[in-house]
Design an enzyme around this catalytic site. Structure first.
Site, mmCIF file in Angstrom:
data_model
loop_
_atom_site.group_PDB
_atom_site.id
_atom_site.type_symbol
_atom_site.label_atom_id
_atom_site.label_comp_id
_atom_site.label_asym_id
_atom_site.label_seq_id
_atom_site.Cartn_x
_atom_site.Cartn_y
_atom_site.Cartn_z
ATOM 1 N N PHE A 100 0.852 -1.187 0.000
ATOM 2 C CA PHE A 100 0.000 0.000 0.000
ATOM 3 C C PHE A 100 0.894 1.246 0.000
ATOM 4 C CE2 PHE A 100 -2.128 3.480 2.223
ATOM 5 C CZ PHE A 100 -3.274 3.614 1.436
ATOM 6 N N GLY A 101 0.717 2.109 -0.989
ATOM 7 C CA GLY A 101 1.503 3.345 -1.083
ATOM 8 C C GLY A 101 0.624 4.552 -0.838
ATOM 9 N N TYR A 102 1.146 5.512 -0.082
ATOM 10 C CA TYR A 102 0.346 6.702 0.260
ATOM 11 C C TYR A 102 1.085 8.003 -0.048
ATOM 12 C CZ TYR A 102 3.533 6.505 4.168
ATOM 13 O OH TYR A 102 4.687 6.454 4.902
ATOM 14 N N GLY A 103 2.396 7.903 -0.393
ATOM 15 C CA GLY A 103 3.190 9.109 -0.669
ATOM 16 C C GLY A 103 3.703 9.027 -2.098
ATOM 17 N N SER A 104 5.030 9.069 -2.233
ATOM 18 C CA SER A 104 5.582 9.006 -3.593
ATOM 19 C C SER A 104 5.260 7.674 -4.265
ATOM 20 C CB SER A 104 7.098 9.228 -3.565
ATOM 21 O OG SER A 104 7.741 8.173 -2.890
ATOM 22 N N GLU A 160 13.077 3.136 0.453
ATOM 23 C CA GLU A 160 12.406 3.645 1.664
ATOM 24 C C GLU A 160 13.306 3.541 2.902
ATOM 25 O OE1 GLU A 160 9.409 5.061 1.306
ATOM 26 O OE2 GLU A 160 9.424 4.534 -0.809
HETATM 27 C C1 SIN Z 1 4.769 5.710 0.443
HETATM 28 O O1 SIN Z 1 4.708 6.420 -0.556
HETATM 29 O O2 SIN Z 1 3.890 4.837 0.654
HETATM 30 C C2 SIN Z 1 5.865 5.832 1.450
HETATM 31 C C3 SIN Z 1 6.511 7.153 1.534
HETATM 32 C C4 SIN Z 1 7.179 7.617 0.271
HETATM 33 O O3 SIN Z 1 7.968 6.871 -0.320
HETATM 34 O O4 SIN Z 1 6.919 8.735 -0.166
#
Ligand code: SIN
Length: 194
Positions: free
Chosen positions: A24-28, A99
């Site tokens: 699950f990704g929430y940022g980049s 990460e």
């Molecule tokens: C994410 O995107 O889920 C983790 C944080 C990032 O890499 O920006």
């Protein structure tokens, strides 16, 4: 806790015995999928809110002048929308490196947003908690925007991270007041300094 989490993630959560799993990704990770995946679907997790409270030494800043990137903060009533990727475990070799600046893998229930009847599945999410050395913690949306406006790192300007994330959330039809307010301040700051 050291901010380099590569070895820690490998030890804490070996994945090689699995055929495939969901990330699950929430940022980049929403807008930059630089890894192979079988399928991707919009998804959400409960009990977490997205906050620009993590320092970035390696992507959007440097150890001397860290940028600000997203992490998740526990908040019982919150919901965080993002993108889920169905991947094979070998992909985590690359993801753990990407990460590595303070993020630990955590397993969380998640549900897909394109399902008529939401079914809960398990997903792996990278979270940078307050105990990592790169953690910066809370600041107002305006102060975060001012910090982001002047930060740069090997992956590019910090502003690009925020603006791309805001665009990606809009494309998913998801409102995130924290991200959108920072993006709004940032657009003003960048146009003033242009
Ligand atoms: C994410 O995107 O889920 C983790 C944080 C990032 O890499 O920006």
């Amino acid at each position: 806790m050291s901010h380099n989490t590569i070895e820690l993630n490998k030890q804490r959560q070996p994945l090689d015995h699995l055929e495939s799993l969901w990330l699950f990704g929430y940022g980049s990770l929403i807008y930059k999928a630089d890894f192979p995946f079988i399928e991707r679907r919009p998804a959400a997790i409960e009990g977490w809110q997205r906050r620009f409270w993590q320092g970035s030494h390696d992507h959007r800043g440097t150890p001397e002048a860290p940028g600000r990137v997203a992490t998740l903060i526990e908040q019982p009533q919150a919901r965080c929308a993002g993108m889920a990727y169905h991947v094979t475990p070998d992909v985590f070799e690359h993801l753990d490196h990407r990460e590595k600046n303070g993020y630990l893998r955590v397993t969380t229930p998640m549900h897909f947003l394109d399902d008529r009847t939401p079914i809960t599945t398990e997903g792996i999410v990278y979270i940078a908690g307050p105990d990592n050395d790169a953690y910066l913690g809370p600041a107002s949306e305006y102060d975060i925007a001012r910090h982001v406006a002047v930060s740069h790192g090997p992956s590019g300007p910090n502003s690009e991270y925020v603006l791309k994330l805001a665009e990606a959330l809009q494309a998913l039809d998801e409102h995130d007041a924290h991200v959108f307010e920072i993006a709004e301040h940032l657009r003003h700051l960048l146009s003033e300094s242009a």
